[in-house]
Motif scaffolding. Structure first.
Motif, mmCIF file in Angstrom:
data_model
loop_
_atom_site.group_PDB
_atom_site.id
_atom_site.type_symbol
_atom_site.label_atom_id
_atom_site.label_comp_id
_atom_site.label_asym_id
_atom_site.label_seq_id
_atom_site.Cartn_x
_atom_site.Cartn_y
_atom_site.Cartn_z
ATOM 1 N N ASP A 41 -18.669 24.830 -8.548
ATOM 2 C CA ASP A 41 -18.198 25.661 -9.698
ATOM 3 C C ASP A 41 -17.000 26.209 -9.483
ATOM 4 O OD1 ASP A 41 -17.276 27.204 -11.978
ATOM 5 O OD2 ASP A 41 -18.952 28.449 -11.566
ATOM 6 N N TYR A 42 -15.701 25.656 -9.865
ATOM 7 C CA TYR A 42 -14.547 26.457 -9.459
ATOM 8 C C TYR A 42 -13.918 27.107 -11.081
ATOM 9 C CZ TYR A 42 -13.499 24.258 -5.090
ATOM 10 O OH TYR A 42 -13.620 23.831 -3.680
ATOM 11 N N SER A 43 -14.558 28.368 -11.016
ATOM 12 C CA SER A 43 -14.371 28.968 -12.468
ATOM 13 C C SER A 43 -12.774 29.246 -12.541
ATOM 14 C CB SER A 43 -15.060 30.406 -12.369
ATOM 15 O OG SER A 43 -14.606 31.025 -11.276
ATOM 16 N N ARG A 44 -11.770 29.645 -11.270
ATOM 17 C CA ARG A 44 -10.544 29.844 -11.426
ATOM 18 C C ARG A 44 -9.710 28.599 -12.323
ATOM 19 N NH1 ARG A 44 -6.791 30.791 -6.059
ATOM 20 N NH2 ARG A 44 -4.630 30.677 -7.321
ATOM 21 N N ASP A 45 -10.551 27.514 -11.891
ATOM 22 C CA ASP A 45 -9.771 26.145 -12.265
ATOM 23 C C ASP A 45 -10.322 25.822 -13.655
ATOM 24 O OD1 ASP A 45 -7.731 25.911 -10.125
ATOM 25 O OD2 ASP A 45 -9.646 25.850 -8.991
ATOM 26 N N LYS A 46 -11.448 26.385 -14.117
ATOM 27 C CA LYS A 46 -12.075 25.837 -15.253
ATOM 28 C C LYS A 46 -12.660 24.259 -15.266
ATOM 29 C CE LYS A 46 -11.357 29.959 -17.310
ATOM 30 N NZ LYS A 46 -12.344 30.979 -17.215
ATOM 31 N N ALA A 47 -13.044 24.055 -14.069
ATOM 32 C CA ALA A 47 -13.601 22.699 -13.777
ATOM 33 C C ALA A 47 -14.781 22.797 -12.530
ATOM 34 C CB ALA A 47 -12.586 21.675 -13.268
ATOM 35 N N VAL A 48 -15.410 21.756 -12.456
ATOM 36 C CA VAL A 48 -16.332 21.479 -11.332
ATOM 37 C C VAL A 48 -15.898 20.362 -10.702
ATOM 38 C CG1 VAL A 48 -18.398 22.236 -12.859
ATOM 39 C CG2 VAL A 48 -17.903 19.877 -12.650
ATOM 40 N N TYR A 49 -16.350 20.372 -9.194
ATOM 41 C CA TYR A 49 -15.995 19.541 -8.256
ATOM 42 C C TYR A 49 -17.204 18.872 -7.580
ATOM 43 C CZ TYR A 49 -13.734 17.566 -3.894
ATOM 44 O OH TYR A 49 -13.476 16.635 -2.981
ATOM 45 N N VAL A 50 -16.957 17.335 -7.658
ATOM 46 C CA VAL A 50 -18.240 16.599 -6.963
ATOM 47 C C VAL A 50 -17.972 16.419 -5.705
ATOM 48 C CG1 VAL A 50 -19.635 14.507 -7.156
ATOM 49 C CG2 VAL A 50 -18.647 15.664 -9.261
ATOM 50 N N HIS A 51 -18.582 17.133 -4.687
ATOM 51 C CA HIS A 51 -18.281 16.928 -3.330
ATOM 52 C C HIS A 51 -18.894 15.243 -2.914
ATOM 53 C CE1 HIS A 51 -17.276 21.039 -1.601
ATOM 54 N NE2 HIS A 51 -18.027 21.398 -2.983
ATOM 55 N N ILE A 52 -20.054 14.919 -3.630
ATOM 56 C CA ILE A 52 -20.652 13.857 -2.954
ATOM 57 C C ILE A 52 -21.457 13.457 -3.984
ATOM 58 C CG2 ILE A 52 -22.213 14.530 -1.474
ATOM 59 C CD1 ILE A 52 -19.605 11.860 -0.745
ATOM 60 N N ALA A 53 -21.798 12.166 -4.227
ATOM 61 C CA ALA A 53 -22.775 11.827 -4.990
ATOM 62 C C ALA A 53 -23.629 10.564 -4.302
ATOM 63 C CB ALA A 53 -22.600 11.378 -6.597
ATOM 64 N N GLU A 54 -24.742 10.648 -4.369
ATOM 65 C CA GLU A 54 -25.389 9.329 -3.338
ATOM 66 C C GLU A 54 -26.937 9.049 -3.984
ATOM 67 O OE1 GLU A 54 -27.032 8.445 1.109
ATOM 68 O OE2 GLU A 54 -26.492 10.452 0.563
ATOM 69 N N SER A 55 -26.938 7.683 -4.220
ATOM 70 C CA SER A 55 -28.348 7.136 -4.544
ATOM 71 C C SER A 55 -29.456 7.263 -3.668
ATOM 72 C CB SER A 55 -28.049 5.648 -5.100
ATOM 73 O OG SER A 55 -27.630 5.507 -6.278
ATOM 74 N N ALA A 56 -30.350 7.063 -3.591
ATOM 75 C CA ALA A 56 -31.672 7.248 -2.738
ATOM 76 C C ALA A 56 -31.611 5.987 -2.050
ATOM 77 C CB ALA A 56 -33.059 7.506 -3.342
ATOM 78 N N PRO A 57 -31.999 5.866 -0.788
ATOM 79 C CA PRO A 57 -32.003 4.823 -0.044
ATOM 80 C C PRO A 57 -32.634 3.832 -0.624
ATOM 81 C CG PRO A 57 -32.440 6.368 1.508
ATOM 82 C CD PRO A 57 -32.548 7.168 -0.085
ATOM 83 N N HIS A 58 -33.970 3.649 -1.430
ATOM 84 C CA HIS A 58 -34.560 2.893 -2.197
ATOM 85 C C HIS A 58 -33.964 2.287 -3.305
ATOM 86 C CE1 HIS A 58 -36.280 6.669 -3.793
ATOM 87 N NE2 HIS A 58 -35.854 6.007 -4.986
ATOM 88 N N ASN A 59 -32.761 2.808 -3.616
ATOM 89 C CA ASN A 59 -31.846 2.414 -4.755
ATOM 90 C C ASN A 59 -30.633 1.743 -4.238
ATOM 91 O OD1 ASN A 59 -33.501 3.070 -7.063
ATOM 92 N ND2 ASN A 59 -33.126 5.147 -6.766
ATOM 93 N N LEU A 60 -30.521 1.319 -3.240
ATOM 94 C CA LEU A 60 -29.382 0.561 -2.435
ATOM 95 C C LEU A 60 -29.709 -0.822 -2.085
ATOM 96 C CD1 LEU A 60 -28.267 3.539 -0.323
ATOM 97 C CD2 LEU A 60 -27.268 2.867 -2.165
#
Length: 380
Positions: free
Chosen positions: A282-301
């Motif tokens: 949460d970057y309240s100063r910027d009124k936005a959220v930042y996605v550091h990383i997103a990953e599927s579970a190994p069994h969904n690859l």
């Protein structure tokens, strides 16, 4: 223009009533009311009494002929009104001293942006700025319909400049603002490109990595690859005890770079099996959220993946978190490479910002709204 038409119609109606009343009580001369900031050709006639026919002198006071100003009153847009009076009997509404004071105020000039204005000239600039703001809002709406995000934000910048000048001019001239004259149905303010850049530079840190998650399929629920059946999903904050037990994942979900982030896990209803993870800050100063990383579970690859639709769900969770925080769905993230920049733009409508990370992207309010229409997210 619509407001002026209404005022003109009201004026014509009032004048007709006044003339009839004047005839009934024997008044055959006129007094013109005073209003501030008249057009230059109408200065000096407000608040004065006039004789019908030739000019007259009564009790030592000179009254000009009404014929001298009658044509001015009939000019479209003139807001002066005339009232029936009896010369030498009806007391003027204003004294000569008061009228001198009013006229001096009308002629007074002030400086704005290196130019000198009378209050009347400033009021005319107000009308032009109001019209310009409406036209820019119309163009912004058209750009939105055409899905031209760059033009939409350029028009917003123009709108911001116009409304800022309007407010400053009005304050300098001591004139009231008329915000209702700049309203346009279906117009919604968006962030300009400059505002987006300031957001990125001011608060959201530069990451050296980037997301590698691909959106394989947009599905309201997870789709079983083998059977084609849909399974309802849920999401919740992942516990550190769960993250410490992960095996076979590409990213370290308890790393120091995620200390300020909240990790959410995607599951199917009535199951604790994690289907995907997304780290959101949460970057309240910027009124936005930042996605550091997103990953599927190994069994969904790979070829043996169990479910389609994990990637879309994870970015939808980020958009929902942004909405819940009052940021309208605004999300920033970094792509790993140019290929993923194109992929995120095509699949989610994400836009390339390109700074401070070369593949910094954002999902704006409109793209977030489209994303969330696809998914039936249930938080726990």
């Amino acid at each position: 223009m619509c407001d002026l038409n209404i005022l003109w119609g009201v004026k014509e109606l009032n004048q007709g009533i006044s003339e009839q009343l004047g005839k009934e009580f024997g008044a055959d001369d006129w007094e013109i009311d005073y209003h501030a900031h008249p057009r230059p050709t109408h200065e000096g006639m407000g608040g004065k009494q006039y004789a019908i026919g030739k000019a007259q002198v009564i009790n030592g006071r000179h009254y000009k002929s009404f014929s001298e100003v009658e044509g001015l009153l009939s000019e479209y847009g003139c807001l002066h009104l005339k009232f029936p009076i009896i010369l030498g009997v009806s007391e003027p509404t204003y004294t000569d001293k008061q009228l001198d004071k009013f006229e001096a105020a009308d002629k007074k000039t002030f400086e704005f942006e290196g130019k000198h204005y009378t209050t009347y000239k400033a009021s005319q600039v107000q009308r032009k700025l109001e019209t310009s703001a409406r036209h820019a809002k119309d163009r912004q709406i058209i750009a939105k319909a055409a899905e031209d995000d760059t033009l939409r934000r350029k028009e917003q910048e123009r709108i911001n400049l116009i409304t800022s000048k309007y407010a400053k001019l009005s304050k300098a001239a001591g004139l009231p603002t008329k915000a209702e004259r700049m309203r346009i149905s279906k117009y919604h303010r968006v962030k300009t490109l400059e505002e987006l850049q300031k957001r990125s530079v001011s608060g959201i840190i530069k990451k050296q990595g980037g997301n590698i998650m691909k959106i394989d399929k947009f599905t309201p629920c997870l789709e079983n690859v083998k059977t084609g059946t849909f399974v309802d999903t849920a999401y919740r904050i992942a516990q550190k005890s769960e993250l410490s037990k992960l095996e076979g994942w590409n990213f370290h979900w308890l790393g120091a770079d995620l200390e300020k982030a909240t990790v959410y896990e995607l599951t199917t209803i009535n199951s604790d099996v994690i289907q995907g993870l997304v780290a959101i800050e949460d970057y309240s100063r910027d009124k936005a959220v930042y996605v550091h990383i997103a990953e599927s579970a190994p069994h969904n690859l790979g070829k043996n993946k169990e479910f389609y639709g994990v990637g879309g769900h994870l970015f939808a969770i980020a958009a929902q978190c942004s909405k819940d925080l009052g940021y309208g769905g605004f999300v920033f993230m970094d792509a790993k490479n140019k290929e993923l920049v194109e992929h995120y733009h095509k699949t989610m409508g994400a836009q390339l910002l390109g700074m401070p990370h070369p593949y910094r992207m954002f999902i704006d309010e409109r793209a977030a709204e489209k994303l969330l229409k696809v998914y039936t997210l249930k938080g726990e």
